[in-house]
Scaffold this motif. Sequence first.
Motif, PDB file in Angstrom:
ATOM      1  N   GLY A   9      -8.567  34.333 115.912  1.00 35.89           N
ATOM      2  CA  GLY A   9      -9.459  33.206 116.098  1.00 35.89           C
ATOM      3  C   GLY A   9      -9.896  32.546 114.809  1.00 35.89           C
ATOM      4  N   VAL A  10     -10.119  31.237 114.890  1.00 34.18           N
ATOM      5  CA  VAL A  10     -10.647  30.484 113.755  1.00 34.18           C
ATOM      6  C   VAL A  10     -12.164  30.664 113.678  1.00 34.18           C
ATOM      7  CG1 VAL A  10     -10.916  28.186 112.739  1.00 34.18           C
ATOM      8  CG2 VAL A  10      -8.756  28.839 113.821  1.00 34.18           C
ATOM      9  N   GLU A  11     -12.855  30.317 114.744  1.00 37.38           N
ATOM     10  CA  GLU A  11     -14.300  30.509 114.780  1.00 37.38           C
ATOM     11  C   GLU A  11     -14.701  31.584 115.795  1.00 37.38           C
ATOM     12  OE1 GLU A  11     -16.428  29.312 112.756  1.00 37.38           O
ATOM     13  OE2 GLU A  11     -15.171  27.819 111.738  1.00 37.38           O
ATOM     14  N   ARG A  12     -13.999  31.639 116.897  1.00 41.13           N
ATOM     15  CA  ARG A  12     -14.363  32.602 117.940  1.00 41.13           C
ATOM     16  C   ARG A  12     -13.517  33.867 117.846  1.00 41.13           C
ATOM     17  NH1 ARG A  12     -13.006  29.696 123.557  1.00 41.13           N
ATOM     18  NH2 ARG A  12     -13.540  27.763 122.463  1.00 41.13           N
ATOM     19  N   ARG A  13     -14.058  34.946 118.387  1.00 40.13           N
ATOM     20  CA  ARG A  13     -13.295  36.180 118.540  1.00 40.13           C
ATOM     21  C   ARG A  13     -12.692  36.215 119.942  1.00 40.13           C
ATOM     22  NH1 ARG A  13     -16.916  41.199 116.218  1.00 40.13           N
ATOM     23  NH2 ARG A  13     -17.165  40.461 114.057  1.00 40.13           N
ATOM     24  N   PHE A  14     -11.437  36.607 120.041  1.00 37.60           N
ATOM     25  CA  PHE A  14     -10.780  36.714 121.335  1.00 37.60           C
ATOM     26  C   PHE A  14     -10.791  38.174 121.776  1.00 37.60           C
ATOM     27  CE2 PHE A  14      -9.069  32.758 119.617  1.00 37.60           C
ATOM     28  CZ  PHE A  14      -9.293  31.905 120.686  1.00 37.60           C
ATOM     29  N   LEU A  15     -11.808  38.504 122.564  1.00 38.19           N
ATOM     30  CA  LEU A  15     -11.991  39.886 123.014  1.00 38.19           C
ATOM     31  C   LEU A  15     -11.738  40.010 124.517  1.00 38.19           C
ATOM     32  CD1 LEU A  15     -15.195  40.701 120.915  1.00 38.19           C
ATOM     33  CD2 LEU A  15     -12.801  41.211 120.351  1.00 38.19           C
ATOM     34  N   GLY A  16     -12.607  39.425 125.329  1.00 33.06           N
ATOM     35  CA  GLY A  16     -12.435  39.464 126.767  1.00 33.06           C
ATOM     36  C   GLY A  16     -11.977  38.123 127.314  1.00 33.06           C
ATOM     37  N   PRO A  17     -11.698  38.038 128.626  1.00 34.70           N
ATOM     38  CA  PRO A  17     -11.199  36.800 129.227  1.00 34.70           C
ATOM     39  C   PRO A  17     -12.076  35.585 128.955  1.00 34.70           C
ATOM     40  CG  PRO A  17     -10.987  38.619 130.767  1.00 34.70           C
ATOM     41  CD  PRO A  17     -11.752  39.153 129.596  1.00 34.70           C
ATOM     42  N   ALA A  18     -13.390  35.750 128.944  1.00 32.83           N
ATOM     43  CA  ALA A  18     -14.281  34.601 128.756  1.00 32.83           C
ATOM     44  C   ALA A  18     -14.085  33.928 127.405  1.00 32.83           C
ATOM     45  CB  ALA A  18     -15.735  35.049 128.913  1.00 32.83           C
ATOM     46  N   ASP A  19     -13.626  34.675 126.415  1.00 28.95           N
ATOM     47  CA  ASP A  19     -13.461  34.119 125.076  1.00 28.95           C
ATOM     48  C   ASP A  19     -12.310  33.116 124.992  1.00 28.95           C
ATOM     49  OD1 ASP A  19     -15.541  35.777 124.019  1.00 28.95           O
ATOM     50  OD2 ASP A  19     -14.122  37.452 124.032  1.00 28.95           O
ATOM     51  N   TYR A  20     -11.424  33.155 125.967  1.00 30.65           N
ATOM     52  CA  TYR A  20     -10.259  32.264 125.949  1.00 30.65           C
ATOM     53  C   TYR A  20     -10.530  30.935 126.653  1.00 30.65           C
ATOM     54  CZ  TYR A  20      -7.469  36.297 124.458  1.00 30.65           C
ATOM     55  OH  TYR A  20      -6.959  37.373 123.771  1.00 30.65           O
ATOM     56  N   LYS A  21     -11.570  30.891 127.461  1.00 31.71           N
ATOM     57  CA  LYS A  21     -11.820  29.697 128.274  1.00 31.71           C
ATOM     58  C   LYS A  21     -12.054  28.471 127.392  1.00 31.71           C
ATOM     59  CE  LYS A  21     -13.645  32.061 132.351  1.00 31.71           C
ATOM     60  NZ  LYS A  21     -12.398  31.811 133.114  1.00 31.71           N
ATOM     61  N   GLY A  22     -11.288  27.433 127.655  1.00 31.01           N
ATOM     62  CA  GLY A  22     -11.425  26.185 126.915  1.00 31.01           C
ATOM     63  C   GLY A  22     -10.817  26.176 125.533  1.00 31.01           C
ATOM     64  N   ALA A  23     -10.193  27.265 125.126  1.00 33.16           N
ATOM     65  CA  ALA A  23      -9.646  27.354 123.772  1.00 33.16           C
ATOM     66  C   ALA A  23      -8.274  26.689 123.692  1.00 33.16           C
ATOM     67  CB  ALA A  23      -9.541  28.815 123.330  1.00 33.16           C
ATOM     68  N   GLY A  24      -8.016  26.035 122.585  1.00 32.21           N
ATOM     69  CA  GLY A  24      -6.681  25.551 122.261  1.00 32.21           C
ATOM     70  C   GLY A  24      -6.019  26.559 121.338  1.00 32.21           C
ATOM     71  N   ILE A  25      -4.905  27.135 121.792  1.00 32.42           N
ATOM     72  CA  ILE A  25      -4.272  28.239 121.065  1.00 32.42           C
ATOM     73  C   ILE A  25      -2.845  27.862 120.702  1.00 32.42           C
ATOM     74  CG2 ILE A  25      -3.542  30.654 121.200  1.00 32.42           C
ATOM     75  CD1 ILE A  25      -5.876  31.181 123.051  1.00 32.42           C
ATOM     76  N   ALA A  26      -2.531  27.922 119.427  1.00 33.43           N
ATOM     77  CA  ALA A  26      -1.177  27.633 118.952  1.00 33.43           C
ATOM     78  C   ALA A  26      -0.263  28.797 119.289  1.00 33.43           C
ATOM     79  CB  ALA A  26      -1.187  27.393 117.446  1.00 33.43           C
ATOM     80  N   ILE A  27       0.897  28.478 119.852  1.00 36.76           N
ATOM     81  CA  ILE A  27       1.861  29.514 120.221  1.00 36.76           C
ATOM     82  C   ILE A  27       3.250  29.118 119.743  1.00 36.76           C
ATOM     83  CG2 ILE A  27       0.506  30.050 122.295  1.00 36.76           C
ATOM     84  CD1 ILE A  27       2.891  28.790 123.911  1.00 36.76           C
ATOM     85  N   SER A  28       4.126  30.094 119.631  1.00 37.78           N
ATOM     86  CA  SER A  28       5.553  29.794 119.544  1.00 37.78           C
ATOM     87  C   SER A  28       6.006  29.455 120.958  1.00 37.78           C
ATOM     88  CB  SER A  28       6.322  30.998 119.000  1.00 37.78           C
ATOM     89  OG  SER A  28       5.978  31.221 117.649  1.00 37.78           O
TER      90      SER A  28
END
Length: 348
Positions: free
Chosen positions: A164-183
């Motif tokens: 994460g840039v600002e947030r920590r990705f721990l549980g499902p709630a942490d991913y909500k609304g996030a823009g995540i770069a992927i291959s």
Amino acid sequence: MLWRKTVGALACVLLVLTGCGPAGTGDNAGGAGTAEPMVLTMVGIRDAAEVEDFVAQVERLSGGAVRIEATRRWQANDPEAEAGLVREVRAGTYTLGVVGARVWHGLGVRSFDALLAPLEIADLTMEQAVLGEAGLTSQMLQGPAALGLEGIGILPGPLRRPAGVERRFLGPADYKGAGIAISAGEVAARSLAALGATAVPYAFEGAPVDGFDGVELQIAAVRGNGYDGTLRSLTADVSLWPRPLTIVASRHALTPDQRDLLRRAALAAVPESIEFIRSFEQEAIGALCRRGAIELVTAGPERVRKLRAAFAPVYTWLEEARQTKDLLTHIRALRDSTPAETAPACPA
């Protein structure tokens, strides 16, 4: 970049096939009595070191009669480069191609999807157990035939973790609304969508990632791209999926003896490739911890269980394909019998 030792000659001229005659005319796959080894050119977007153990096994098993020249970094800055490379190999432009397993679903081939199912391959020991099973990998390698290609082998890749840039990705709630770069890959995109995140295909290669909420990336790439500092946290005990590499050949480019040799070499390369990935990751962890710009955090068993529950729609979607369902059943049985590794951590 990944460098260990020289991998033969890194060809700059893309030869389709060179040598002194067809393989399989003698005791070795390259043909007994040839003055020069048969040389096969293999093209990929990644550093040649990632296939070095395969290259070495080809030379060992053929007694030096067959040699691989690995060209590297083919259009590496293009997120769609691997799909393009598959098309070039299919057209016969190149004899062998190396692409990430994730690319196949978007090309209509689902036989590798089980490898990429979220949280199913949690560590390198588990990845070695799966890719060391010839019965499993041979089933997966049948898929490219639908595109007029021959599946040769599957090589291990590093484990992709959320950072994460600002947030920590721990549980499902942490991913909500996030823009995540992927291959780029359909399984990864669907998996993150199940958590309420938006997956954005990205080439990485050192390009800035501060415009995203997070990334899915292996630990060594965080270090190699200099992303620590921009990325503030990496969830060490969540391996979303591995990044295995597949080797394919254009149809009719290889003799049966060559094809058999290369398939045996790919299987034989798995243990040493795993050890290289492990040592490279450990070195990267040490460097990142010394620099102190990124924190290795842990989700813990309860949050991991919640992540797995949130991925339920993805498992259902994957299992719509009978082959994927059968492969996942086999992978899960291996997981239950394979001792789990401890999550990476900074040295005490």
